[in-house]
Design an enzyme around this catalytic site. Sequence first.
Site, PDB file in Angstrom:
ATOM      1  N   LYS A   1     -13.314   2.222  -1.876  1.00 16.37           N
ATOM      2  CA  LYS A   1     -14.193   2.549  -0.756  1.00 16.37           C
ATOM      3  C   LYS A   1     -15.351   3.441  -1.212  1.00 16.37           C
ATOM      4  CE  LYS A   1     -10.588   2.340   2.828  1.00 16.37           C
ATOM      5  NZ  LYS A   1      -9.850   3.124   3.850  1.00 16.37           N
TER       6      LYS A   1
ATOM      7  N   HIS B   1       8.982 -26.247   1.142  1.00 16.27           N
ATOM      8  CA  HIS B   1       8.514 -27.437   0.434  1.00 16.27           C
ATOM      9  C   HIS B   1       7.594 -27.074  -0.736  1.00 16.27           C
ATOM     10  CE1 HIS B   1      10.068 -30.466   3.292  1.00 16.27           C
ATOM     11  NE2 HIS B   1       9.924 -29.484   4.175  1.00 16.27           N
TER      12      HIS B   1
ATOM     13  N   GLU C   1       0.821  -1.211   0.000  1.00 13.74           N
ATOM     14  CA  GLU C   1       0.000   0.000   0.000  1.00 13.74           C
ATOM     15  C   GLU C   1       0.858   1.264   0.000  1.00 13.74           C
ATOM     16  OE1 GLU C   1      -4.195   1.380   2.078  1.00 13.74           O
ATOM     17  OE2 GLU C   1      -2.805   0.118   3.211  1.00 13.74           O
TER      18      GLU C   1
END
EC number: 5.3.1.9
Length: 410
Positions: A399, A282, A256
């Site tokens: 938003k 792994h 961000e």
Amino acid sequence: MKNNLYYPKISLSDEDIFLEIKKEREEIGYYSLPYYDTNNIKNELNKLDFKQKNIAIIGIGGSTLGTFAIYNFLKYHKQKNKSLKKEIFFFESTDPVNLNGTISQFNLEDTLFIVISKSGTTIETISIFKYLMSITKIDKSNLLVITENDSKLNAFANANDIKTFDIPKNVGGRFSVLSNVGLVPLYLAGFDIDELLKGSRHISTSFFEQYELYTHLIKKARTYYEYKDVYNINAVFSYSQLLEGFNKWYIQLWGESLGKIDANSTNQGLTPIGLLGPVDQHSFLQLIVEGKRDKTVTFIKIKDFKDDTKIAPTTLQGLEELDYINNLDFKKLINLQADATIASVKEYKKDIPIDLIEIEDISEFEIGKLLFYYELLTSIVGKFLRINTYDQPGVEGGKIILKEMLKKKN
């Protein structure tokens, strides 16, 4: 005809960057948080004398990730030493299954609720808060609010005689863990917030007084900047489950802060990845070693886990050849796994940029150092990129659209 040119400097010296960071320190509030006097906050919280067994933090992003990073790093050690006063639960997601699953883990009636939102109007936070208020009693006896002093959430708190703690306006959410956002719940839960800040001060002093970390941080940030078009993915490979919360916090901080458009209207950004060893050795390690050369890797180890649990000296039929691990401390095993992974990358694949951070032990002082180290590193890289490290227009757009969609829906 007006013609404004915003070309960044072709060559930025280390001193240029250092002077800009020092000047920025006058305006950006997170730089001063390590020097915060905690006496007032501790006195206020002691007077409130909350008896609840649990803490439920309601927030999202910068309001929770830093606190979770510290809590996740220290909680088992605190539980072992019986110094954890309250267990902390985090409400971040509007996923209804996760929401109700979290609720089922503890007794709501024996819980102190802390609502954290810098703006005071975060949809996710207020939605969860409303739901919790509908299923249990929440009032000034079991609620704290942490927000900006002129937010709508603060107005709600004042109207209902609820104690509030302020988030400074010049401290961005993702840089706020060392403010009241983290200090209030962590102190109530039994963590040493003075040691936390002392660790962050250690990093701040070392850099700004131009001790050993000055050269290190500038060099590391310059490397990220100068090789950004080649190695544009930065992986943090943390060798402990205790650092899972830190990894999540780092991803928000790095992504961000650095994913921006610079002064020359060029899209900039470095992509963060959080890995946990030995699990991810792994899987993701294969991509690092033999995949495209577009990644840097920072390994993080803990020198002393403060736990002497050993592998049992048991011989298993058919697996006798593995008896060489018998009686080995697990803390030695995990660090040997880290060393082997580092060696495999360093010695056999010399075109992969790597570095190593070693944490001395599991303590507030050490996690405070690590968090402020990365905040400072992020700021320095932002200066090299010629961006605004502290805004988030790409997030704000979503938003705004969500709020419009919700208004139309209702």
